[in-house]
Design a protein around this motif. Structure first.
Motif, PDB file in Angstrom:
ATOM      1  N   ASP A  78     -24.325  61.253   3.505  1.00 57.87           N
ATOM      2  CA  ASP A  78     -25.677  60.775   3.200  1.00 57.87           C
ATOM      3  C   ASP A  78     -26.218  61.422   1.928  1.00 57.87           C
ATOM      4  OD1 ASP A  78     -25.607  59.264   5.524  1.00 57.87           O
ATOM      5  OD2 ASP A  78     -26.718  60.750   6.702  1.00 57.87           O
ATOM      6  N   LEU A  79     -25.587  62.507   1.491  1.00 61.19           N
ATOM      7  CA  LEU A  79     -26.055  63.241   0.319  1.00 61.19           C
ATOM      8  C   LEU A  79     -25.296  62.859  -0.956  1.00 61.19           C
ATOM      9  CD1 LEU A  79     -26.431  66.745   1.987  1.00 61.19           C
ATOM     10  CD2 LEU A  79     -28.193  65.005   1.636  1.00 61.19           C
ATOM     11  N   ILE A  80     -24.378  61.896  -0.835  1.00 65.93           N
ATOM     12  CA  ILE A  80     -23.600  61.431  -1.983  1.00 65.93           C
ATOM     13  C   ILE A  80     -24.180  60.107  -2.467  1.00 65.93           C
ATOM     14  CG2 ILE A  80     -21.308  60.730  -2.801  1.00 65.93           C
ATOM     15  CD1 ILE A  80     -21.488  63.684  -1.980  1.00 65.93           C
ATOM     16  N   LEU A  81     -24.434  60.022  -3.745  1.00 65.41           N
ATOM     17  CA  LEU A  81     -24.997  58.809  -4.349  1.00 65.41           C
ATOM     18  C   LEU A  81     -23.908  58.074  -5.121  1.00 65.41           C
ATOM     19  CD1 LEU A  81     -28.316  60.342  -5.670  1.00 65.41           C
ATOM     20  CD2 LEU A  81     -27.943  59.075  -3.543  1.00 65.41           C
ATOM     21  N   ARG A  82     -23.847  56.772  -4.940  1.00 69.29           N
ATOM     22  CA  ARG A  82     -22.865  55.947  -5.634  1.00 69.29           C
ATOM     23  C   ARG A  82     -23.499  55.376  -6.900  1.00 69.29           C
ATOM     24  NH1 ARG A  82     -22.057  51.983  -0.930  1.00 69.29           N
ATOM     25  NH2 ARG A  82     -24.277  52.451  -0.855  1.00 69.29           N
ATOM     26  N   CYS A  83     -22.827  55.610  -8.030  1.00 73.86           N
ATOM     27  CA  CYS A  83     -23.365  55.215  -9.335  1.00 73.86           C
ATOM     28  C   CYS A  83     -22.263  54.600 -10.190  1.00 73.86           C
ATOM     29  CB  CYS A  83     -23.917  56.437 -10.070  1.00 73.86           C
ATOM     30  SG  CYS A  83     -25.147  57.385  -9.152  1.00 73.86           S
ATOM     31  N   TYR A  84     -22.682  53.921 -11.234  1.00 75.27           N
ATOM     32  CA  TYR A  84     -21.726  53.444 -12.228  1.00 75.27           C
ATOM     33  C   TYR A  84     -22.399  53.406 -13.589  1.00 75.27           C
ATOM     34  CZ  TYR A  84     -23.842  48.764 -11.814  1.00 75.27           C
ATOM     35  OH  TYR A  84     -24.715  47.701 -11.804  1.00 75.27           O
ATOM     36  N   ILE A  85     -21.546  53.370 -14.604  1.00 73.81           N
ATOM     37  CA  ILE A  85     -22.014  53.262 -15.986  1.00 73.81           C
ATOM     38  C   ILE A  85     -21.236  52.120 -16.623  1.00 73.81           C
ATOM     39  CG2 ILE A  85     -20.397  55.050 -16.782  1.00 73.81           C
ATOM     40  CD1 ILE A  85     -23.608  55.185 -18.382  1.00 73.81           C
ATOM     41  N   GLU A  86     -21.917  51.309 -17.423  1.00 76.78           N
ATOM     42  CA  GLU A  86     -21.219  50.228 -18.114  1.00 76.78           C
ATOM     43  C   GLU A  86     -21.880  49.947 -19.458  1.00 76.78           C
ATOM     44  OE1 GLU A  86     -21.256  46.352 -16.374  1.00 76.78           O
ATOM     45  OE2 GLU A  86     -23.364  46.466 -15.849  1.00 76.78           O
TER      46      GLU A  86
ATOM     47  N   ALA B 287     -21.551  45.205  -5.275  1.00 75.87           N
ATOM     48  CA  ALA B 287     -20.242  44.598  -5.516  1.00 75.87           C
ATOM     49  C   ALA B 287     -19.676  45.061  -6.859  1.00 75.87           C
ATOM     50  CB  ALA B 287     -20.355  43.071  -5.477  1.00 75.87           C
ATOM     51  N   LYS B 288     -20.534  45.171  -7.872  1.00 74.51           N
ATOM     52  CA  LYS B 288     -20.080  45.623  -9.192  1.00 74.51           C
ATOM     53  C   LYS B 288     -19.523  47.047  -9.113  1.00 74.51           C
ATOM     54  CE  LYS B 288     -22.284  44.490 -12.910  1.00 74.51           C
ATOM     55  NZ  LYS B 288     -23.190  44.367 -14.054  1.00 74.51           N
ATOM     56  N   PHE B 289     -20.210  47.938  -8.359  1.00 72.80           N
ATOM     57  CA  PHE B 289     -19.740  49.307  -8.188  1.00 72.80           C
ATOM     58  C   PHE B 289     -18.333  49.311  -7.600  1.00 72.80           C
ATOM     59  CE2 PHE B 289     -19.058  52.803  -5.198  1.00 72.80           C
ATOM     60  CZ  PHE B 289     -19.158  53.899  -6.036  1.00 72.80           C
ATOM     61  N   TYR B 290     -18.123  48.555  -6.519  1.00 71.20           N
ATOM     62  CA  TYR B 290     -16.818  48.548  -5.865  1.00 71.20           C
ATOM     63  C   TYR B 290     -15.763  47.832  -6.701  1.00 71.20           C
ATOM     64  CZ  TYR B 290     -18.706  50.877  -1.844  1.00 71.20           C
ATOM     65  OH  TYR B 290     -19.279  51.817  -1.035  1.00 71.20           O
ATOM     66  N   TRP B 291     -16.147  46.841  -7.488  1.00 71.65           N
ATOM     67  CA  TRP B 291     -15.202  46.176  -8.392  1.00 71.65           C
ATOM     68  C   TRP B 291     -14.718  47.160  -9.457  1.00 71.65           C
ATOM     69  CZ3 TRP B 291     -11.823  42.648  -8.830  1.00 71.65           C
ATOM     70  CH2 TRP B 291     -11.385  42.193 -10.080  1.00 71.65           C
TER      71      TRP B 291
ATOM     72  N   LEU C  20     -14.687  50.424  -9.186  1.00 67.69           N
ATOM     73  CA  LEU C  20     -13.874  51.410  -8.466  1.00 67.69           C
ATOM     74  C   LEU C  20     -12.464  50.874  -8.236  1.00 67.69           C
ATOM     75  CD1 LEU C  20     -14.859  54.178  -7.427  1.00 67.69           C
ATOM     76  CD2 LEU C  20     -15.163  53.127  -5.197  1.00 67.69           C
ATOM     77  N   LEU C  21     -12.361  49.611  -7.817  1.00 68.29           N
ATOM     78  CA  LEU C  21     -11.054  48.998  -7.581  1.00 68.29           C
ATOM     79  C   LEU C  21     -10.247  48.902  -8.873  1.00 68.29           C
ATOM     80  CD1 LEU C  21      -9.056  47.498  -5.716  1.00 68.29           C
ATOM     81  CD2 LEU C  21     -10.290  45.395  -6.296  1.00 68.29           C
ATOM     82  N   LYS C  22     -10.885  48.446  -9.963  1.00 68.01           N
ATOM     83  CA  LYS C  22     -10.188  48.342 -11.246  1.00 68.01           C
ATOM     84  C   LYS C  22      -9.670  49.701 -11.701  1.00 68.01           C
ATOM     85  CE  LYS C  22     -12.858  46.448 -14.226  1.00 68.01           C
ATOM     86  NZ  LYS C  22     -13.619  45.719 -15.245  1.00 68.01           N
ATOM     87  N   GLU C  23     -10.480  50.751 -11.520  1.00 68.50           N
ATOM     88  CA  GLU C  23     -10.047  52.098 -11.911  1.00 68.50           C
ATOM     89  C   GLU C  23      -8.856  52.558 -11.080  1.00 68.50           C
ATOM     90  OE1 GLU C  23     -13.649  54.355 -11.463  1.00 68.50           O
ATOM     91  OE2 GLU C  23     -14.188  54.059 -13.564  1.00 68.50           O
ATOM     92  N   ALA C  24      -8.873  52.285  -9.779  1.00 66.75           N
ATOM     93  CA  ALA C  24      -7.776  52.690  -8.899  1.00 66.75           C
ATOM     94  C   ALA C  24      -6.475  51.966  -9.270  1.00 66.75           C
ATOM     95  CB  ALA C  24      -8.139  52.417  -7.446  1.00 66.75           C
ATOM     96  N   VAL C  25      -6.570  50.665  -9.536  1.00 66.54           N
ATOM     97  CA  VAL C  25      -5.391  49.895  -9.927  1.00 66.54           C
ATOM     98  C   VAL C  25      -4.863  50.405 -11.263  1.00 66.54           C
ATOM     99  CG1 VAL C  25      -4.599  47.599 -10.665  1.00 66.54           C
ATOM    100  CG2 VAL C  25      -5.992  47.850  -8.594  1.00 66.54           C
ATOM    101  N   HIS C  26      -5.743  50.644 -12.209  1.00 65.39           N
ATOM    102  CA  HIS C  26      -5.323  51.136 -13.525  1.00 65.39           C
ATOM    103  C   HIS C  26      -4.614  52.491 -13.405  1.00 65.39           C
ATOM    104  CE1 HIS C  26      -5.287  51.729 -17.820  1.00 65.39           C
ATOM    105  NE2 HIS C  26      -5.776  52.934 -17.622  1.00 65.39           N
ATOM    106  N   ARG C  27      -5.170  53.390 -12.600  1.00 64.88           N
ATOM    107  CA  ARG C  27      -4.531  54.707 -12.405  1.00 64.88           C
ATOM    108  C   ARG C  27      -3.156  54.563 -11.769  1.00 64.88           C
ATOM    109  NH1 ARG C  27      -9.609  56.265 -10.738  1.00 64.88           N
ATOM    110  NH2 ARG C  27      -9.017  56.043  -8.556  1.00 64.88           N
ATOM    111  N   ARG C  28      -3.029  53.631 -10.870  1.00 64.87           N
ATOM    112  CA  ARG C  28      -1.774  53.440 -10.142  1.00 64.87           C
ATOM    113  C   ARG C  28      -0.690  52.844 -11.033  1.00 64.87           C
ATOM    114  NH1 ARG C  28       0.687  55.140  -5.674  1.00 64.87           N
ATOM    115  NH2 ARG C  28       1.342  53.508  -4.278  1.00 64.87           N
ATOM    116  N   LEU C  29      -1.083  51.972 -11.953  1.00 65.67           N
ATOM    117  CA  LEU C  29      -0.104  51.234 -12.746  1.00 65.67           C
ATOM    118  C   LEU C  29       0.216  51.843 -14.103  1.00 65.67           C
ATOM    119  CD1 LEU C  29      -1.280  47.570 -12.048  1.00 65.67           C
ATOM    120  CD2 LEU C  29       0.561  48.851 -10.935  1.00 65.67           C
ATOM    121  N   THR C  30      -0.656  52.694 -14.621  1.00 64.12           N
ATOM    122  CA  THR C  30      -0.427  53.231 -15.963  1.00 64.12           C
ATOM    123  C   THR C  30      -0.566  54.742 -15.974  1.00 64.12           C
ATOM    124  OG1 THR C  30      -2.731  53.059 -16.612  1.00 64.12           O
ATOM    125  CG2 THR C  30      -1.344  51.153 -17.057  1.00 64.12           C
ATOM    126  N   VAL C  31      -0.018  55.318 -17.029  1.00 63.67           N
ATOM    127  CA  VAL C  31      -0.099  56.764 -17.191  1.00 63.67           C
ATOM    128  C   VAL C  31      -1.125  57.123 -18.255  1.00 63.67           C
ATOM    129  CG1 VAL C  31       1.205  58.841 -17.750  1.00 63.67           C
ATOM    130  CG2 VAL C  31       2.329  56.960 -16.565  1.00 63.67           C
TER     131      VAL C  31
END
Length: 120
Positions: free
Chosen positions: A15-23, A84-88, A90-101
């Motif tokens: 409950d003390l963690i805030l979800r944020c994004y920057i674009e 939805a934008k926050f989770y999108w 997050l998903l793009k970052e996870a896929v990018h980390r998984r597929l590239t170095v």
């Protein structure tokens, strides 16, 4: 559900963690907090995040200074499209980390921040 001696459910660590994004939107950076429906913009990502942090701090202070509005202010979520934008992002970052170095220059980034509270 347990109830605290204040009549409220106990606060959980998440409950003390805030979800944020920057674009980047055109020539400006926009930082948003989906847990309080707050946003700030600036010419750089760092300044936008700094402004968002200040807004979050003021928002929480306002919530505790006005007990009749505390519950509403601390549970004011962003509209679904921003969540939805926050989770999108997050998903793009996870896929990018998984597929590239090698790191990619990003125009957006999801992050979690802690709620700025001081012990009583």
């Amino acid at each position: 559900m347990k109830i605290s001696h204040y009549g409220e459910p106990p606060v959980k660590p998440n409950d003390l963690i805030l979800r944020c994004y920057i674009e980047k939107q055109g020539s400006v950076w926009v930082a948003a907090c989906i847990d309080f429906c707050l946003a700030a913009q600036a010419s750089t990502a760092d300044i936008a995040v700094g402004k968002l942090h200040a807004q979050i701090k003021d928002h929480i202070q306002e919530a505790f200074d006005n007990p009749e509005f505390t519950s509403k202010l601390l549970t004011r979520k962003a509209p679904l499209r921003f969540i939805a934008k926050f989770y999108w992002i997050l998903l793009k970052e996870a896929v990018h980390r998984r597929l590239t170095v090698k790191p990619k220059k990003q125009s957006n980034h999801a992050f979690c921040d802690h709620m700025p509270l001081k012990p009583a």
